[in-house]
Design a protein around this motif. Structure first.
Motif, short mmCIF file in Angstrom:
data_model
loop_
_atom_site.label_atom_id
_atom_site.label_comp_id
_atom_site.label_asym_id
_atom_site.label_seq_id
_atom_site.Cartn_x
_atom_site.Cartn_y
_atom_site.Cartn_z
N ARG B 16 1.38 -0.92 -0.45
CA ARG B 16 0.32 -0.33 0.25
C ARG B 16 0.84 1.66 -0.08
NH1 ARG B 16 -3.58 -3.27 3.25
NH2 ARG B 16 -2.56 -2.54 4.57
N GLN B 17 2.63 1.55 0.13
CA GLN B 17 3.08 2.56 0.23
C GLN B 17 3.23 3.23 -1.34
OE1 GLN B 17 6.90 1.36 2.20
NE2 GLN B 17 5.70 2.93 4.09
N SER B 18 3.33 3.36 -1.79
CA SER B 18 3.59 3.78 -3.32
C SER B 18 5.82 4.05 -3.10
CB SER B 18 3.88 5.73 -3.28
OG SER B 18 4.06 6.43 -2.83
N VAL B 19 5.91 3.92 -4.57
CA VAL B 19 7.52 4.32 -4.85
C VAL B 19 7.35 4.51 -6.50
CG1 VAL B 19 7.45 1.56 -5.56
CG2 VAL B 19 9.29 2.35 -4.87
N ALA B 20 8.90 4.80 -6.24
CA ALA B 20 8.86 5.79 -8.11
C ALA B 20 10.25 5.75 -8.41
CB ALA B 20 9.01 7.44 -7.73
N PHE B 21 10.51 5.48 -9.56
CA PHE B 21 11.86 4.44 -10.68
C PHE B 21 12.12 5.30 -11.37
CE2 PHE B 21 11.01 0.67 -7.80
CZ PHE B 21 10.07 -0.55 -7.96
N TRP B 22 13.62 5.64 -11.58
CA TRP B 22 14.44 6.93 -12.62
C TRP B 22 15.00 5.72 -13.47
CZ3 TRP B 22 19.92 7.94 -12.97
CH2 TRP B 22 19.80 9.99 -14.11
N CYS B 23 15.29 6.56 -14.49
CA CYS B 23 15.63 5.48 -15.50
C CYS B 23 16.33 7.13 -16.52
CB CYS B 23 15.39 4.73 -16.06
SG CYS B 23 16.07 4.24 -18.27
N ASN B 24 17.92 6.70 -17.00
CA ASN B 24 18.39 7.79 -18.01
C ASN B 24 18.94 6.94 -18.84
OD1 ASN B 24 19.38 9.55 -19.38
ND2 ASN B 24 21.17 10.34 -17.21
N PRO B 25 18.71 6.75 -20.37
CA PRO B 25 18.78 5.94 -20.87
C PRO B 25 19.96 6.55 -22.06
CG PRO B 25 17.04 7.05 -21.77
CD PRO B 25 17.71 7.71 -20.72
N ILE B 26 20.99 5.73 -22.24
CA ILE B 26 21.58 5.83 -22.95
C ILE B 26 21.38 7.18 -24.39
CG2 ILE B 26 23.42 5.04 -25.34
CD1 ILE B 26 23.12 3.02 -24.07
N SER B 27 22.86 7.80 -24.21
CA SER B 27 22.11 9.79 -24.70
C SER B 27 22.23 9.28 -26.10
CB SER B 27 23.84 9.95 -24.96
OG SER B 27 23.46 11.58 -25.76
N GLY B 28 20.84 9.86 -26.55
CA GLY B 28 20.11 9.96 -28.40
C GLY B 28 19.30 8.80 -28.48
N HIS B 29 19.49 7.77 -27.22
CA HIS B 29 18.42 6.66 -27.47
C HIS B 29 17.06 7.04 -27.57
CE1 HIS B 29 20.63 2.88 -27.42
NE2 HIS B 29 22.01 3.79 -27.88
N ALA B 30 15.93 7.07 -29.21
CA ALA B 30 14.64 7.81 -28.58
C ALA B 30 13.90 7.11 -28.40
CB ALA B 30 14.34 8.25 -30.17
N THR B 31 13.96 5.39 -28.02
CA THR B 31 13.15 4.55 -28.16
C THR B 31 13.50 3.36 -25.74
OG1 THR B 31 13.16 3.90 -29.63
CG2 THR B 31 11.61 2.65 -28.44
N LEU B 32 12.62 4.27 -24.68
CA LEU B 32 12.77 3.53 -23.93
C LEU B 32 12.11 2.90 -23.23
CD1 LEU B 32 14.13 5.69 -20.69
CD2 LEU B 32 11.82 4.33 -20.58
#
Lengths: 112, 115
Positions: B16-32
């Motif tokens: 019931r708690q909330s959580v967030a994850f972060w992502c930084n893709p490879i520079s120039g990659h349009a698709t994640l």
């Protein structure tokens, strides 16, 4: 829906032996078949891929074969080494924006 | 070339708690891509972005999961509220395009444990 079946789920070989992992796919539109290696605590890493216009591809000790008629593709690793121990995933997609569908994985253990 | 970065690497929360994850893709990659990998299974696609637009979110449980990629670079995945069955590794991947046959580069993942 699309499905990829992978066998075996675990595979144990002696160092120097060969290892073979097999996959079948359901979507006849699939035309791209990558194989990923995942080590403990890491994300999957592409090791080899094959497209539907070829039947076999080799890169040093690793080879992949594709039978489009039977919807089968396989990974072959020769002269296995302990550092080949990992979980291997097959996957399938099409080049029309289709998503990658992964198999369930094979845990390969190479015993020295 | 720097790889795909993810944080945090590990997270333990109660249901019931909330959580967030972060992502930084490879520079120039349009698709994640965001994938969910349950122990002993292959990765399953949750959502795919092309730049800052959603291409495929058909497998995202939208009642509790949300994701955004506001400027077409970094992305966040949020779960609110978490359930026990959300325990998994959340993988972020990126590629140069969404054609389906481009190599996807994966980050190390965030291991989520829901108690």
């Amino acid at each position: 829906g699309e499905n990829v079946e992978q066998h075996p789920s675990t595979l144990s070989v002696q160092e120097g032996d060969s290892a073979v992992i097999k996959c079948t796919y359901s979507d006849s539109a699939s035309n791209y078949f990558p194989w990923y290696k995942q080590e403990l605590g890491k994300g999957p890493q592409l090791i080899i891929d094959i497209r539907s216009n070829v039947g076999e591809k080799k890169d040093q000790r690793i080879a992949v074969t594709l039978n489009k008629t039977a919807k089968h593709f396989s990974l072959h690793i020769t002269e296995t080494q302990p550092e080949d121990s990992a979980v291997y995933f097959c996957a399938a997609s099409n080049n029309q924006g289709g998503k990658l569908i992964f198999g369930q994985g094979t845990e390969l253990s190479v015993k020295p | 070339e720097a790889g795909v970065a993810q944080s945090p690497r590990y997270k333990i929360i109660e249901k019931r708690q909330s959580v967030a994850f972060w992502c930084n893709p490879i520079s120039g990659h349009a698709t994640l891509y965001w994938y969910q990998q349950i122990l002993g299974q292959g990765p399953k696609l949750l959502i795919q972005f092309q730049n800052n637009g959603v291409v495929d979110d058909s497998q995202l449980p939208k009642d509790r999961f949300s994701a955004e990629r506001l400027k077409g670079v970094d992305s966040t995945l949020k779960i609110q509220p978490a359930k026990l069955e959300d325990s998994a590794v959340y993988l972020c991947a990126s590629s140069t395009s969404d054609s389906g046959d481009n190599e996807q580069f994966f980050g190390p993942g965030t291991r989520l444990t829901v108690l």
